[in-house]
Design a protein around this motif. Structure first.
Motif, PDB file in Angstrom:
ATOM      1  N   MET A 138     -22.812 -53.642  23.514  1.00  0.00           N
ATOM      2  CA  MET A 138     -24.112 -53.869  22.889  1.00  0.00           C
ATOM      3  C   MET A 138     -24.248 -52.900  21.730  1.00  0.00           C
ATOM      4  O   MET A 138     -23.887 -51.723  21.836  1.00  0.00           O
ATOM      5  CB  MET A 138     -25.255 -53.659  23.881  1.00  0.00           C
ATOM      6  N   PHE A 139     -24.772 -53.394  20.618  1.00  0.00           N
ATOM      7  CA  PHE A 139     -24.986 -52.573  19.419  1.00  0.00           C
ATOM      8  C   PHE A 139     -26.444 -52.702  19.014  1.00  0.00           C
ATOM      9  O   PHE A 139     -27.013 -53.806  19.038  1.00  0.00           O
ATOM     10  CB  PHE A 139     -24.072 -53.054  18.289  1.00  0.00           C
ATOM     11  N   TRP A 140     -27.051 -51.565  18.655  1.00  0.00           N
ATOM     12  CA  TRP A 140     -28.461 -51.550  18.261  1.00  0.00           C
ATOM     13  C   TRP A 140     -28.643 -50.756  16.974  1.00  0.00           C
ATOM     14  O   TRP A 140     -27.970 -49.727  16.756  1.00  0.00           O
ATOM     15  CB  TRP A 140     -29.302 -50.902  19.358  1.00  0.00           C
ATOM     16  N   THR A 141     -29.517 -51.239  16.114  1.00  0.00           N
ATOM     17  CA  THR A 141     -30.056 -50.479  14.994  1.00  0.00           C
ATOM     18  C   THR A 141     -31.568 -50.693  15.016  1.00  0.00           C
ATOM     19  O   THR A 141     -32.054 -51.578  15.747  1.00  0.00           O
ATOM     20  CB  THR A 141     -29.492 -50.943  13.640  1.00  0.00           C
ATOM     21  N   PRO A 142     -32.334 -49.946  14.250  1.00  0.00           N
ATOM     22  CA  PRO A 142     -33.775 -50.191  14.221  1.00  0.00           C
ATOM     23  C   PRO A 142     -34.151 -51.577  13.719  1.00  0.00           C
ATOM     24  O   PRO A 142     -35.295 -52.012  13.856  1.00  0.00           O
ATOM     25  CB  PRO A 142     -34.292 -49.108  13.267  1.00  0.00           C
ATOM     26  N   HIS A 143     -33.180 -52.297  13.169  1.00  0.00           N
ATOM     27  CA  HIS A 143     -33.457 -53.580  12.529  1.00  0.00           C
ATOM     28  C   HIS A 143     -32.910 -54.770  13.307  1.00  0.00           C
ATOM     29  O   HIS A 143     -33.313 -55.906  13.045  1.00  0.00           O
ATOM     30  CB  HIS A 143     -32.856 -53.585  11.120  1.00  0.00           C
ATOM     31  N   ALA A 144     -32.016 -54.522  14.237  1.00  0.00           N
ATOM     32  CA  ALA A 144     -31.375 -55.632  14.941  1.00  0.00           C
ATOM     33  C   ALA A 144     -30.643 -55.116  16.172  1.00  0.00           C
ATOM     34  O   ALA A 144     -30.391 -53.916  16.306  1.00  0.00           O
ATOM     35  CB  ALA A 144     -30.396 -56.364  14.024  1.00  0.00           C
ATOM     36  N   TRP A 145     -30.295 -56.019  17.074  1.00  0.00           N
ATOM     37  CA  TRP A 145     -29.413 -55.725  18.196  1.00  0.00           C
ATOM     38  C   TRP A 145     -28.488 -56.913  18.373  1.00  0.00           C
ATOM     39  O   TRP A 145     -28.798 -58.026  17.933  1.00  0.00           O
ATOM     40  CB  TRP A 145     -30.215 -55.493  19.492  1.00  0.00           C
ATOM     41  N   TRP A 146     -27.332 -56.683  18.975  1.00  0.00           N
ATOM     42  CA  TRP A 146     -26.438 -57.799  19.289  1.00  0.00           C
ATOM     43  C   TRP A 146     -25.416 -57.375  20.332  1.00  0.00           C
ATOM     44  O   TRP A 146     -25.205 -56.191  20.589  1.00  0.00           O
ATOM     45  CB  TRP A 146     -25.731 -58.343  18.049  1.00  0.00           C
TER      46      TRP A 146
END
Length: 297
Positions: A138-146
């Motif tokens: 799982m990858f997260w940034t303040p703008h998206a996750w996937w």
């Protein structure tokens, strides 16, 4: 708008840890139970576990994980099962910033990130037992996750029945999420694990996905879990069937040459290798996928 998703991150990280524990236990049982056929007179291998860290430019906590490696076993010549949860500023090292952030929306304005996952590569003792790779993340940034990941089989000596079992098991785990999902992820794997400079695939395929964000985190997390759950029933029966088979010098030669192909792919094309090195993760953990011995002709 920033969405922190703290509870979702914790659940994902805990799941990858539980999957790691299940796989390590299953692989140690395979070592202990191998009592007949080639290499059965060797000592059973055990995993060596060490902590890994992600380097941060200012010395602050940037996360890490566990690297579990079994070497010189009866069944596994080398297998690594790594988990990590890392975070910080993506591409904080100036020379890597543009490469690390490329294609990720919003990272120019707020380059924070969080990533967690499990990565596994097994290189087998008996050439008749296929090598295998699996990862989910799982990858997260303040703008998206996937989410992303999958698994693929890499035999040096191919058996149609083994390939069919591996794919059928994955399909059975994916079908509850939609009948079109397995064909799509299989095609993605065929494309992703292709080696352009050799004009051939790395192995006999599997499933692969990246940038999975349907807008429903729970559904995508459930899919990612089932990709992980498919791994042991897809792979372990192949190990149990092939580890007792006799092998000779020609089989070993084929194995070493195929490993060279595997190493070429992981060093030249694999996104995970590039990302891990660009973001300062432990180099030994990133390069765990490389075989202990390989050969080029």
């Amino acid at each position: 708008m920033s969405v922190e998703m703290q509870s979702e991150k914790e659940r994902a990280s805990a799941w990858f840890k539980s999957l790691r524990d299940e796989i390590v236990a299953a692989f140690e049982r395979l070592e202990e139970d191998h009592s007949e056929g080639p290499f059965a007179d060797m000592d059973a291998g055990e995993f060596e576990v060490s902590e890994t860290t992600r380097a941060s430019q200012d010395g602050s906590d940037a996360g890490g994980g566990l690297m579990s490696v079994l070497r010189e076993g009866r069944v596994f010549e080398k297998v690594g099962v790594n988990i990590s949860t890392v975070y910080g500023t993506l591409g904080e090292r100036a020379q890597n910033a543009m490469a690390a952030r490329k294609g990720i929306p919003g990272m120019k304005d707020d380059p924070r990130f969080w990533a967690s996952g499990i990565s596994l590569v097994a290189h087998m003792r008996n050439p008749h037992v296929p090598a295998v790779h699996m990862n989910t993340r799982m990858f997260w940034t303040p703008h998206a996750w996937w989410f992303g990941g999958g698994s693929d089989l890499n035999p040096c000596l191919e058996y149609d029945a083994d390939t069919a079992h591996f794919h059928d098991t994955q399909k059975a785990h994916l079908d509850p999420h939609g009948a079109d999902l397995y064909p799509s992820l299989k095609a993605w794997a065929d494309e992703y694990f292709f080696i352009p400079h050799r004009g051939r695939a790395r192995g006999v395929g599997g499933i692969f996905m990246d940038d999975r964000n349907s807008g429903n985190w729970e559904a995508d997390f459930a899919l990612t879990q089932d990709i992980g759950r498919a791994f042991l029933p897809a792979f372990v029966p192949l190990v149990e069937k092939r580890r007792v088979q006799g092998c000779d010098a020609a089989d070993r030669e084929a194995q070493l040459v195929h490993r060279g192909l595997y190493a070429e792919y992981n060093l030249v094309y694999d996104r995970g290798t590039k990302f891990g090195l660009e973001t300062g993760h432990d180099a030994n953990a990133v390069l765990m996928s490389l075989p202990p011995l390989a050969k080029w002709v």
